[in-house]
Design a protein around this motif. Structure first.
Motif, short mmCIF file in Angstrom:
data_model
loop_
_atom_site.label_atom_id
_atom_site.label_comp_id
_atom_site.label_asym_id
_atom_site.label_seq_id
_atom_site.Cartn_x
_atom_site.Cartn_y
_atom_site.Cartn_z
N THR A 129 0.81 -1.19 -0.12
CA THR A 129 0.08 0.01 -0.10
C THR A 129 0.96 1.21 -0.07
N VAL A 130 0.72 2.10 -0.99
CA VAL A 130 1.83 2.98 -1.16
C VAL A 130 1.18 4.32 -0.84
N LEU A 131 1.64 5.30 0.23
CA LEU A 131 1.28 6.42 0.41
C LEU A 131 2.26 7.54 -0.20
N THR A 132 1.78 8.03 -1.27
CA THR A 132 2.70 8.67 -2.19
C THR A 132 3.15 9.99 -1.57
N MET A 133 1.96 10.76 -0.84
CA MET A 133 2.31 11.90 -0.29
C MET A 133 2.40 13.01 -1.20
N ASP A 134 1.96 12.80 -2.56
CA ASP A 134 2.07 13.86 -3.57
C ASP A 134 1.09 15.11 -3.41
N ALA B 87 7.52 -2.91 -14.94
CA ALA B 87 8.61 -3.47 -15.59
C ALA B 87 9.86 -3.02 -14.94
N VAL B 88 10.71 -3.79 -14.67
CA VAL B 88 12.07 -3.30 -13.92
C VAL B 88 13.29 -3.67 -14.51
N PRO B 89 14.13 -3.14 -14.68
CA PRO B 89 15.51 -3.46 -15.34
C PRO B 89 16.11 -4.83 -14.84
N ASP B 90 16.84 -5.71 -15.68
CA ASP B 90 17.30 -6.88 -15.06
C ASP B 90 18.24 -6.74 -14.05
N GLY B 91 18.37 -7.65 -13.09
CA GLY B 91 19.16 -7.55 -12.01
C GLY B 91 18.46 -6.55 -10.82
N THR B 92 17.29 -6.11 -10.89
CA THR B 92 16.82 -5.24 -9.90
C THR B 92 16.46 -6.08 -8.57
N ARG B 93 16.88 -5.44 -7.46
CA ARG B 93 16.59 -6.17 -6.26
C ARG B 93 15.14 -5.92 -5.97
N GLU B 94 14.48 -7.09 -5.68
CA GLU B 94 13.06 -6.92 -5.27
C GLU B 94 12.89 -7.30 -3.85
N ILE B 95 11.97 -6.06 -3.17
CA ILE B 95 11.57 -6.38 -1.83
C ILE B 95 10.30 -6.58 -2.00
N ASP B 96 9.83 -7.61 -1.37
CA ASP B 96 8.16 -7.71 -1.00
C ASP B 96 7.72 -7.07 -0.08
N ALA B 97 6.78 -6.04 -0.54
CA ALA B 97 6.13 -5.12 0.42
C ALA B 97 4.69 -5.58 0.56
N SER B 98 4.09 -6.56 0.15
CA SER B 98 2.72 -6.97 0.30
C SER B 98 2.42 -6.83 1.59
N GLY B 99 1.26 -6.56 2.11
CA GLY B 99 0.75 -6.61 3.34
C GLY B 99 1.39 -5.43 4.19
N GLY B 100 2.26 -4.59 3.42
CA GLY B 100 2.88 -3.34 4.19
C GLY B 100 2.62 -2.13 3.83
N ILE B 101 3.13 -1.08 4.08
CA ILE B 101 2.82 0.57 3.81
C ILE B 101 4.23 0.79 3.41
N VAL B 102 4.13 1.54 2.18
CA VAL B 102 5.47 2.03 1.56
C VAL B 102 5.04 3.64 1.53
N MET B 103 6.21 4.34 2.24
CA MET B 103 5.96 5.64 2.24
C MET B 103 7.31 6.70 1.97
#
Length: 487
Positions: free
Chosen positions: A11-16, A42-58
């Motif tokens: 869940t992304v709180l952009t604060m835009d 879509a992301v560049p090859d080799g991008t580090r992925e972080i599972d944010a499901s169930g969390g808040i990104v801010m």
């Protein structure tokens, strides 16, 4: 630094500008910038992925006023009043701090910020008795992978004195060169209200060096409306001026701050506990003054902005309810909402610092990002109101990932590169120095320091000037200070 990172499915709180909330979205970071926010990116090859499901990104949170050098004394003054704080640091023992003690406190505080998702912290460093102390402060900040602002101050000398020191000017020339945007600078000093306005010289130095000024304003027993009037009438009130606390001021002062475009740093835990004045959130909103949040000092309180958001909502709402009850009325809809304090903790801080590249998650903005996620906690779900969750439910232990300038500095709930044993040794050395210098009896008594003979501290805690004014503790006129009718 990882070249690209993606936080997936949070869940992304952009604060835009529109406070856009994405219920399930990705945040892509490339280099030190946010590249995109959206679903199934879509992301560049080799991008580090972080599972944010169930969390808040801010966005990373921003603290605009913290006396980081005092952190080695964490909790020591838990039962202090503001007057006792003045006695301990301003009058009696603040001068015993060595450069290495400033360094130890700053390192500890800097890591504390990052652990709690505070990616930018203003080090309101008013213990810099010498340039060696200042160099130690900056060395400490630059040893930790966060974003910091050194607000240079010295409570042991008049601001018109220490700002005139050629060594201080040389310090800024040396330390600003090549510092990059992870380290900023301000001047930090207070204005007593002396009609001679001796602080003018310090404001002129700030203007000459192109440095913003941050000042403790409207602090019971220390600063007052006269100081605000002097700053404003002499042309030193600007959009980059930060007024810390601003709690015991009149409508005239709030109007002056608003007219000049300044901002207020509210330290609610401090104001309601130490006694600078009742937290002025309803007054600054009434005058449309930009607000940021701060924690003040860990000698009393925690160093996280979750506490700041929570207590700010509580203080504002309790005042609103009490005023209604006094009138025989009932509040049926709250004025200050969780969304507002999350904004103050992010965008508000960015605005105060003049950093329009911080404070929101938008393409092109700096990649200062926080993921709040704790799958092992029963408090992490259900996630129904993300603003409410951040303001009332989350705490530092729920900060899963912190990214500063595109660099992961906390992951899976653990700081990256933190040496707890080394930091502890330095802090223990500072505590040992203070205890041995003061003596054990004085050290123990310092947790509840007695007032000195006479009452000068009640009119003026600043020992570098003899100016006194009873207006710093005159009767407020109403329960919550000067308010306009109907507010």
């Amino acid at each position: 630094m990882t070249d690209s990172i993606v936080l997936r499915g949070g869940t992304v709180l952009t604060m835009d500008d529109s406070h856009t909330v994405h219920e399930t979205a990705d945040v892509l970071i490339v280099g030190d910038r946010v590249e995109a926010v959206g679903e199934a990116l879509a992301v560049p090859d080799g991008t580090r992925e972080i599972d944010a499901s169930g969390g808040i990104v801010m966005p990373g949170m921003i603290d605009t006023h913290r006396h980081m050098w005092q952190t080695a004394m964490r909790g020591y003054g838990a039962d202090w009043t503001l007057t006792q704080y003045f006695v301990w640091y301003y009058l009696e023992h603040g001068k015993t701090f060595r450069p290495e003690d400033i360094h130890a406190g700053n390192v500890l505080s800097a890591w504390e910020s990052l652990e709690a998702g505070v990616t930018t912290t203003v080090d309101w460093s008013h213990g810099l008795q010498t340039v060696d102390h200042a160099d130690a402060a900056v060395d400490a900040l630059q040893s930790v992978p966060g974003r910091f602002v050194l607000a240079y101050g010295n409570i042991q000398a008049g601001p018109w004195e220490w700002t005139a020191d050629p060594a201080v000017r040389d310090f800024f020339e040396r330390r600003r060169t090549g510092a990059g945007d992870l380290l900023g600078f301000q001047l930090a000093f207070d204005v007593t209200g002396d009609p001679a306005f001796p602080e003018r010289a310090a404001f002129e130095v700030a203007r000459d060096l192109g440095l913003p000024v941050t000042t403790h304003a409207g602090v019971w027993g220390a600063t007052n409306d006269d100081g605000i009037r002097l700053i404003h009438e002499n042309g030193f009130a600007g959009t980059d001026t930060i007024y810390v606390h601003a709690a015991t001021l009149s409508t005239d002062s709030y109007q002056r701050i608003a007219a000049s475009g300044g901002s207020v740093s509210v330290s609610t835990e401090s104001e309601q506990s130490a006694g600078q004045g009742y937290p002025p959130t309803w007054q600054v909103r009434q005058h449309d003054i930009p607000v940021s949040l701060s924690m003040d000092t860990s000698v009393w309180w925690s160093g996280d902005l979750f506490s700041a958001m929570r207590t700010t909502l509580g203080a504002d709402r309790s005042r609103e309810h009490l005023e209604a009850h006094v009138q025989g009325d009932t509040v049926t809809a709250l004025s200050l909402r969780a969304e507002h304090v999350v904004d103050w903790a992010t965008r508000g801080g960015a605005h105060a610092l003049g950093r329009d590249d911080l404070g929101s998650l938008e393409a092109g903005k700096k990649a200062d990002v926080v993921l709040i996620k704790n799958d092992d906690s029963p408090v992490s779900f259900p996630l129904l109101n993300p603003y409410g969750h951040v303001a009332f439910q989350a705490q530092r232990g729920d900060v899963h990932t912190v990214i500063v300038d595109g660099r992961v500095v906390k992951t899976d709930g653990r700081l990256v590169g933190f040496d707890p044993a080394g930091v502890r040794r330095a802090v223990d050395a500072t505590v040992d120095h203070l205890r041995s210098t003061m003596g054990e009896e004085t050290w123990r008594a310092g947790m509840n320091p007695a007032l000195p003979e006479g009452n000068k501290v009640l009119d003026n805690p600043y020992q570098y000037t003899d100016y006194q004014s009873e207006s710093t503790h005159g009767a407020r006129g109403s329960m919550f200070g000067d308010t306009d009718p109907g507010h």
